[in-house]
Design a protein around this motif. Sequence first.
Motif, PDB file in Angstrom:
ATOM      1  N   TYR A   1      50.047  42.278  49.019  1.00  0.00           N
ATOM      2  CA  TYR A   1      50.994  41.567  48.145  1.00  0.00           C
ATOM      3  C   TYR A   1      50.997  42.172  46.745  1.00  0.00           C
ATOM      4  CZ  TYR A   1      51.385  38.114  51.832  1.00  0.00           C
ATOM      5  OH  TYR A   1      51.627  37.484  53.032  1.00  0.00           O
ATOM      6  N   PRO A   2      52.180  42.359  46.172  1.00  0.00           N
ATOM      7  CA  PRO A   2      52.287  43.155  44.946  1.00  0.00           C
ATOM      8  C   PRO A   2      51.907  42.453  43.651  1.00  0.00           C
ATOM      9  CG  PRO A   2      54.461  42.467  45.659  1.00  0.00           C
ATOM     10  CD  PRO A   2      53.501  42.024  46.715  1.00  0.00           C
TER      11      PRO A   2
ATOM     12  N   TYR B   1      51.402  32.645  48.583  1.00  0.00           N
ATOM     13  CA  TYR B   1      50.757  32.809  49.894  1.00  0.00           C
ATOM     14  C   TYR B   1      49.768  31.668  50.135  1.00  0.00           C
ATOM     15  CZ  TYR B   1      47.805  34.318  53.673  1.00  0.00           C
ATOM     16  OH  TYR B   1      47.111  34.333  54.855  1.00  0.00           O
ATOM     17  N   LEU B   2      48.910  31.446  49.152  1.00  0.00           N
ATOM     18  CA  LEU B   2      47.885  30.416  49.292  1.00  0.00           C
ATOM     19  C   LEU B   2      48.524  29.023  49.388  1.00  0.00           C
ATOM     20  CD1 LEU B   2      44.852  30.576  49.496  1.00  0.00           C
ATOM     21  CD2 LEU B   2      44.708  30.246  47.030  1.00  0.00           C
TER      22      LEU B   2
ATOM     23  N   LYS C   1      42.830  43.257  43.612  1.00  0.00           N
ATOM     24  CA  LYS C   1      43.818  44.332  43.769  1.00  0.00           C
ATOM     25  C   LYS C   1      43.213  45.712  43.559  1.00  0.00           C
ATOM     26  CE  LYS C   1      46.054  43.531  39.321  1.00  0.00           C
ATOM     27  NZ  LYS C   1      46.225  44.272  38.249  1.00  0.00           N
ATOM     28  N   ASP C   2      42.080  45.779  42.848  1.00  0.00           N
ATOM     29  CA  ASP C   2      41.454  47.087  42.633  1.00  0.00           C
ATOM     30  C   ASP C   2      40.352  47.396  43.659  1.00  0.00           C
ATOM     31  OD1 ASP C   2      39.569  45.303  41.852  1.00  0.00           O
ATOM     32  OD2 ASP C   2      39.336  46.069  39.815  1.00  0.00           O
ATOM     33  N   SER C   3      40.258  46.572  44.701  1.00  0.00           N
ATOM     34  CA  SER C   3      39.214  46.809  45.704  1.00  0.00           C
ATOM     35  C   SER C   3      39.370  48.193  46.353  1.00  0.00           C
ATOM     36  CB  SER C   3      39.285  45.738  46.792  1.00  0.00           C
ATOM     37  OG  SER C   3      38.360  46.055  47.817  1.00  0.00           O
ATOM     38  N   GLN C   4      38.248  48.878  46.505  1.00  0.00           N
ATOM     39  CA  GLN C   4      38.268  50.175  47.196  1.00  0.00           C
ATOM     40  C   GLN C   4      37.573  50.080  48.554  1.00  0.00           C
ATOM     41  OE1 GLN C   4      40.045  52.743  46.288  1.00  0.00           O
ATOM     42  NE2 GLN C   4      40.717  51.521  44.534  1.00  0.00           N
ATOM     43  N   LEU C   5      37.417  48.854  49.031  1.00  0.00           N
ATOM     44  CA  LEU C   5      36.684  48.646  50.279  1.00  0.00           C
ATOM     45  C   LEU C   5      37.290  49.475  51.418  1.00  0.00           C
ATOM     46  CD1 LEU C   5      34.313  46.930  51.378  1.00  0.00           C
ATOM     47  CD2 LEU C   5      35.985  45.160  51.923  1.00  0.00           C
TER      48      LEU C   5
ATOM     49  N   LEU D   1      48.720  49.822  49.933  1.00  0.00           N
ATOM     50  CA  LEU D   1      49.136  50.367  48.643  1.00  0.00           C
ATOM     51  C   LEU D   1      48.072  50.135  47.571  1.00  0.00           C
ATOM     52  CD1 LEU D   1      52.833  49.114  48.611  1.00  0.00           C
ATOM     53  CD2 LEU D   1      52.051  51.458  48.987  1.00  0.00           C
ATOM     54  N   PRO D   2      47.937  51.049  46.645  1.00  0.00           N
ATOM     55  CA  PRO D   2      46.965  50.841  45.563  1.00  0.00           C
ATOM     56  C   PRO D   2      47.404  49.708  44.632  1.00  0.00           C
ATOM     57  CG  PRO D   2      48.249  52.831  45.168  1.00  0.00           C
ATOM     58  CD  PRO D   2      48.636  52.338  46.533  1.00  0.00           C
ATOM     59  N   GLU D   3      46.440  49.136  43.936  1.00  0.00           N
ATOM     60  CA  GLU D   3      46.731  48.123  42.901  1.00  0.00           C
ATOM     61  C   GLU D   3      47.569  46.964  43.414  1.00  0.00           C
ATOM     62  OE1 GLU D   3      45.319  47.948  39.924  1.00  0.00           O
ATOM     63  OE2 GLU D   3      44.196  49.717  40.521  1.00  0.00           O
ATOM     64  N   THR D   4      47.333  46.573  44.640  1.00  0.00           N
ATOM     65  CA  THR D   4      48.001  45.395  45.195  1.00  0.00           C
ATOM     66  C   THR D   4      46.945  44.529  45.879  1.00  0.00           C
ATOM     67  OG1 THR D   4      48.440  46.676  47.180  1.00  0.00           O
ATOM     68  CG2 THR D   4      50.266  46.445  45.634  1.00  0.00           C
TER      69      THR D   4
END
Length: 238
Positions: A138-139, A147-148, A85-89, A19-22
């Motif tokens: 994760y949102p 999580y960590l 969260k903004d990664s486009q990898l 999902l985007p932005e997550t």
Amino acid sequence: MANSRFEYVKKFETHMTVLPETYIVIRIDGKNFHEFSNIYKFDKPNDIRAINLMNACAKNLVLKYKSEMICAYGESDEYSFILRKDSQLYNRRADKLTSIFVSFFTSQYVFLWNKFFPIENSLNLKNLPMFDSRCVNYPNLDIIKDYLTWRFVDTHINNLYNTSFWALVLKCGMTTREAEQKLNGTFSKDKNEILFSQCNINYNDEPEIFKKGSLINKKGEIMHVDVVNQINEIFQGF
Ligand code: ATP
Ligand code: ATP
Ligand code: MG
Ligand code: MG
Ligand code: MG
Ligand code: MG
């Protein structure tokens, strides 16, 4: 290949995109490392060479993708890589992310092995390391922090158990079965007490790298700290 009548088979490919932005977490874990660690005679409960090797592989991965990375956290045969969260990898494609991260990590592990282990303990073709990999989305930051914390608490629980278990076996001469029975149903404070009174070990004096695991920031700096206390600092700006 281009434009052949067979190209329609490509249409069967599905690509899970996260999902985007997550936030994206990619966690790798050694396949059957209980056995692997026996084959290569890891010190028990903690072989420092193996931990340093894991850290070296993870550091190289963090540095390769440093613009995408928030941090990485590792213990035992696992490592989690947390991406912005903004990664486009790789267009956020889950299959690309998991497969490239795990193959990068595995090839580093093989390549760097002899930097950490002596020549007489070299990898052999029949027992090469493999890792699995998963990608979880994760949102929000609260869940990412949980999580960590989950992995950090797991490090503590596992290490306290393993330290107690191997102290009973190696220092007190118990069989593995006896040590298992002795620890069955005990709480943390009981294990601390057993270690102190029966094995002459103060758990607090154990090396931080074993008790706390390894946290790598986006600059590739490796720390062995209380992740729960540091969490707000780690995620500042993300
Ligand atoms: P799976 O394939 O399901 O992950 P596994 O045998 O790898 O099975 P894990 O729960 O991942 O099981 O546990 C990893 C095991 O590897 C530990 O329990 C421990 O026996 C061994 N191990 C990993 N790192 C070290 C280390 N640095 N020193 C000693 N033993 C280690
Ligand atoms: P991507 O990461 O998207 O897969 P790529 O550069 O790997 O990018 P591919 O379409 O997979 O692109 O093409 C693989 C390329 O690797 C070939 O175009 C060729 O340049 C090179 N290559 C692979 N195998 C050989 C080989 N045996 N001999 C010479 N070149 C090769
Ligand atoms: Mg596993
Ligand atoms: Mg494993
Ligand atoms: Mg594991
Ligand atoms: Mg290719």
